[in-house]
Enzyme design. Sequence first.
Site, PDB file in Angstrom:
ATOM      1  N   ASP A 143     -10.931  -8.544   7.671  1.00  0.00           N
ATOM      2  CA  ASP A 143     -12.268  -8.483   7.076  1.00  0.00           C
ATOM      3  C   ASP A 143     -12.943  -9.845   7.110  1.00  0.00           C
ATOM      4  O   ASP A 143     -14.157  -9.951   7.340  1.00  0.00           O
ATOM      5  CB  ASP A 143     -12.190  -7.962   5.644  1.00  0.00           C
ATOM      6  CG  ASP A 143     -12.068  -6.446   5.573  1.00  0.00           C
ATOM      7  OD1 ASP A 143     -12.183  -5.801   6.632  1.00  0.00           O
ATOM      8  OD2 ASP A 143     -11.871  -5.914   4.478  1.00  0.00           O
ATOM      9  N   ASP A 194      -2.448 -18.319   3.235  1.00  0.00           N
ATOM     10  CA  ASP A 194      -3.510 -19.110   2.615  1.00  0.00           C
ATOM     11  C   ASP A 194      -4.068 -20.138   3.592  1.00  0.00           C
ATOM     12  O   ASP A 194      -5.282 -20.374   3.647  1.00  0.00           O
ATOM     13  CB  ASP A 194      -3.025 -19.773   1.318  1.00  0.00           C
ATOM     14  CG  ASP A 194      -1.629 -20.346   1.419  1.00  0.00           C
ATOM     15  OD1 ASP A 194      -0.973 -20.162   2.461  1.00  0.00           O
ATOM     16  OD2 ASP A 194      -1.183 -20.975   0.446  1.00  0.00           O
ATOM     17  N   LYS A 229       3.856 -15.196   4.271  1.00  0.00           N
ATOM     18  CA  LYS A 229       4.033 -16.036   3.076  1.00  0.00           C
ATOM     19  C   LYS A 229       5.540 -16.218   2.875  1.00  0.00           C
ATOM     20  O   LYS A 229       6.113 -15.879   1.835  1.00  0.00           O
ATOM     21  CB  LYS A 229       3.375 -15.376   1.856  1.00  0.00           C
ATOM     22  CG  LYS A 229       3.201 -16.309   0.671  1.00  0.00           C
ATOM     23  CD  LYS A 229       2.282 -17.463   0.940  1.00  0.00           C
ATOM     24  CE  LYS A 229       2.089 -18.298  -0.338  1.00  0.00           C
ATOM     25  NZ  LYS A 229       1.371 -19.566  -0.056  1.00  0.00           N
ATOM     26  N   TYR A 274       0.813  -1.204   0.000  1.00  0.00           N
ATOM     27  CA  TYR A 274       0.000   0.000   0.000  1.00  0.00           C
ATOM     28  C   TYR A 274       0.856   1.268   0.000  1.00  0.00           C
ATOM     29  O   TYR A 274       0.450   2.305  -0.521  1.00  0.00           O
ATOM     30  CB  TYR A 274      -0.934   0.028   1.213  1.00  0.00           C
ATOM     31  CG  TYR A 274      -1.955  -1.083   1.246  1.00  0.00           C
ATOM     32  CD1 TYR A 274      -2.359  -1.717   0.079  1.00  0.00           C
ATOM     33  CD2 TYR A 274      -2.507  -1.504   2.438  1.00  0.00           C
ATOM     34  CE1 TYR A 274      -3.291  -2.730   0.107  1.00  0.00           C
ATOM     35  CE2 TYR A 274      -3.450  -2.526   2.479  1.00  0.00           C
ATOM     36  CZ  TYR A 274      -3.838  -3.134   1.309  1.00  0.00           C
ATOM     37  OH  TYR A 274      -4.769  -4.142   1.343  1.00  0.00           O
ATOM     38  N   ASP A 298      -5.344  -6.761   6.133  1.00  0.00           N
ATOM     39  CA  ASP A 298      -6.537  -6.164   5.542  1.00  0.00           C
ATOM     40  C   ASP A 298      -7.545  -7.253   5.197  1.00  0.00           C
ATOM     41  O   ASP A 298      -8.738  -7.167   5.515  1.00  0.00           O
ATOM     42  CB  ASP A 298      -6.133  -5.378   4.295  1.00  0.00           C
ATOM     43  CG  ASP A 298      -7.255  -4.491   3.764  1.00  0.00           C
ATOM     44  OD1 ASP A 298      -8.341  -4.461   4.369  1.00  0.00           O
ATOM     45  OD2 ASP A 298      -7.042  -3.833   2.731  1.00  0.00           O
TER      46      ASP A 298
END
Length: 343
Positions: A230, A202, A170, A125, A226
């Site tokens: 959510d 994942d 990851k 970001y 993020d």
Amino acid sequence: MKRVIATLPGDGIGPEVMREAVKVLVTWDTHENHFPQETIDLCKSSDAVLFGSVGGPVAHASEPRWKDAEKNAILGLRKHFGFGVNIRPAKIYGNLAALCPLKPEILARGKVDMVVIRELLGDVYFGEHRTEGDEAFDVMHYTVDQIKPPLKFAFETAMQRNKKVTVVDKANVLDCSRLWRRVANEMKDEYPEVAMEFMYVDNAAMKLIVNPSDFDVVVTANLFGDILSDAASVLPGTLGLMPSASLSDGTLHMYEPAGGSAPDLEGLDVANPIAQILSGSMMLRYSFKMTEEAALIDAAVDEVLNKGFRTRDLLLPGETEADAIGTAEMGDRIADAVAALHK
């Protein structure tokens, strides 16, 4: 001790739920600016920021008044004041388990009560963004100094909970994730009572759905956080129960509900104020170290919900809108419960 709190109600249902949060413990149009200097000055002179909701009507999102309102206001606040650590608790209230989209047999495996801690000012970001012809580049970037604060907060939070931290990354692919692992391993010896595990993002996304009770404190980078926060926010069954906090490396922190401004509900007295009220509870806990008072508000929310009081979004199967109470009444009942518990 006197404390100054900057309340930024926002738009839509923001002022309504903010009124209830203030009860338990105005401003875009006059500036033609989603993040005016007056807001910056107000926050600078305050001890904490209690934020409402902002976004505007979806159908008018391209109009100058609303264009990029959420981005300019929320991201502007985060960037200007360095709110780099985001905290999102996700809890399934026992008598509202039917609102959770997961199967009952999954919920029967254990209590779902987790905290997702997300780094907020790094990652793709805030890295370099560029497009060259038919190629686009978004650079993921982290430093040790950016990684340490969310990890420190995760370990310290775990010490007050079930003493388990899951670091999500990851690392089989990304150098940034390998740096996160290095820093986590360097810090864990400072918290010998805390059990730390690493988990690929994942796998974490899958386990949030099939075995959410396995998680206690989850800490991760901006992009992964993020998405996972959510996903976790769906578990309670409504965003109306989801508070959040954004902490800086200084003394000024910001607190806000996870949901949007829901302009279609504005003025109808149907919005759920609990996420805003619980954001106020987090403010007492993290900004003012008033842990007993924060626990009192949390207990009052539990008590009101256990007594069966519901706003529209909390209605269980078989209940109708006639069974719901309004925004103001929910605030009144929680405030009354705080007063009763305080005796």
